[in-house]
Design a protein around this motif. Structure first.
Motif, PDB file in Angstrom:
ATOM      1  N   MET A   1       0.840  -1.167   0.000  1.00 26.23           N
ATOM      2  CA  MET A   1       0.000   0.000   0.000  1.00 26.23           C
ATOM      3  C   MET A   1       0.889   1.235   0.000  1.00 26.23           C
ATOM      4  SD  MET A   1      -2.891   1.280   2.728  1.00 26.23           S
ATOM      5  CE  MET A   1      -3.647  -0.310   2.744  1.00 26.23           C
ATOM      6  N   LYS A   2       0.410   2.332  -0.638  1.00 31.54           N
ATOM      7  CA  LYS A   2       1.143   3.592  -0.609  1.00 31.54           C
ATOM      8  C   LYS A   2       0.151   4.747  -0.573  1.00 31.54           C
ATOM      9  CE  LYS A   2       1.603   4.211  -5.581  1.00 31.54           C
ATOM     10  NZ  LYS A   2       2.484   4.524  -6.669  1.00 31.54           N
ATOM     11  N   LEU A   3       0.572   5.821   0.040  1.00 34.50           N
ATOM     12  CA  LEU A   3      -0.245   7.033   0.071  1.00 34.50           C
ATOM     13  C   LEU A   3      -0.236   7.646  -1.321  1.00 34.50           C
ATOM     14  CD1 LEU A   3      -1.846   9.211   1.619  1.00 34.50           C
ATOM     15  CD2 LEU A   3       0.353  10.301   2.126  1.00 34.50           C
ATOM     16  N   LYS A   4      -1.394   7.896  -1.866  1.00 33.33           N
ATOM     17  CA  LYS A   4      -1.512   8.398  -3.230  1.00 33.33           C
ATOM     18  C   LYS A   4      -1.759   9.901  -3.269  1.00 33.33           C
ATOM     19  CE  LYS A   4      -2.102   8.016  -7.680  1.00 33.33           C
ATOM     20  NZ  LYS A   4      -0.978   7.991  -8.542  1.00 33.33           N
ATOM     21  N   ASN A   5      -2.696  10.400  -2.477  1.00 35.52           N
ATOM     22  CA  ASN A   5      -3.069  11.810  -2.516  1.00 35.52           C
ATOM     23  C   ASN A   5      -3.419  12.303  -1.124  1.00 35.52           C
ATOM     24  OD1 ASN A   5      -4.519  10.598  -5.254  1.00 35.52           O
ATOM     25  ND2 ASN A   5      -3.445  12.495  -5.598  1.00 35.52           N
ATOM     26  N   SER A   6      -3.439  13.621  -0.989  1.00 32.36           N
ATOM     27  CA  SER A   6      -3.995  14.279   0.194  1.00 32.36           C
ATOM     28  C   SER A   6      -5.123  15.168  -0.302  1.00 32.36           C
ATOM     29  CB  SER A   6      -2.939  15.127   0.895  1.00 32.36           C
ATOM     30  OG  SER A   6      -1.924  14.311   1.412  1.00 32.36           O
ATOM     31  N   LEU A   7      -6.261  15.092   0.372  1.00 36.06           N
ATOM     32  CA  LEU A   7      -7.447  15.837  -0.042  1.00 36.06           C
ATOM     33  C   LEU A   7      -7.755  16.902   0.994  1.00 36.06           C
ATOM     34  CD1 LEU A   7     -10.719  14.468  -1.469  1.00 36.06           C
ATOM     35  CD2 LEU A   7     -10.813  15.895   0.579  1.00 36.06           C
ATOM     36  N   ILE A   8      -8.063  18.099   0.502  1.00 36.71           N
ATOM     37  CA  ILE A   8      -8.564  19.155   1.382  1.00 36.71           C
ATOM     38  C   ILE A   8      -9.910  19.623   0.850  1.00 36.71           C
ATOM     39  CG2 ILE A   8      -6.306  19.893   2.231  1.00 36.71           C
ATOM     40  CD1 ILE A   8      -6.425  22.254   0.294  1.00 36.71           C
TER      41      ILE A   8
END
Length: 155
Positions: A1-8
């Protein structure tokens, strides 16, 4: 698994797209209207859509997280902030931390905290150019001595 995006979550997606494009150079990768993916993995989501997804109201300005950008020419960036068409609200103006890194923190249009700081390699180079030894730079910046020596060897 990997972090893909950050959402605001944002109130006005067009205003936020312009803010991140004009000040940080982020471009639109994919525009779904109420959801926009920008370069560097930042996603903007309109408040009304987010509230529908999670079933809760958004509260802006919590100051419990930040987006972090690196910029070695902070004086140039400060000029960009001054010339930006909308007033910029500062969390804190330009400051230097104990470890020598210069940073500034601002709010985006929806009160998300953004920190802009020099890279630690740049900070180490600045101290080395001032005549500090690698050991002194390591102690000041808290960087491992081996990393400071690598920076010295690259220059």
């Amino acid at each position: 698994m990997k972090l893909k995006n950050s959402l605001i979550v944002v109130e006005d997606i067009e205003k936020s797209k312009a803010f991140y494009r004009e000040l940080f150079g982020l471009d639109v990768v994919t525009d779904f209207g109420e959801n926009v993916i920008l370069t560097e993995g930042l996603v903007l989501q309109e408040r009304k859509t987010w509230e529908r997804f999670v079933g809760k109201k958004v509260a802006y300005g919590g100051c419990d997280a930040e987006l972090y950008f690196e910029e070695n020419d902070l004086d140039f960036f400060l000029e960009r902030l001054e010339k930006y068409g909308e007033p910029i609200e500062y969390v804190n103006e330009l400051m230097e931390h104990d470890w020598g890194q210069r940073v500034i923190r601002i709010y985006d249009p929806d009160k998300h905290v953004i920190e802009i700081g020099e890279t630690m390699d740049y900070v180490a180079r600045r101290f080395l150019k001032m005549g500090m030894t690698a050991e002194q730079v390591s102690a000041k910046t808290q960087l491992p001595l081996a990393q400071v020596k690598e920076i010295l060897e690259r220059d």
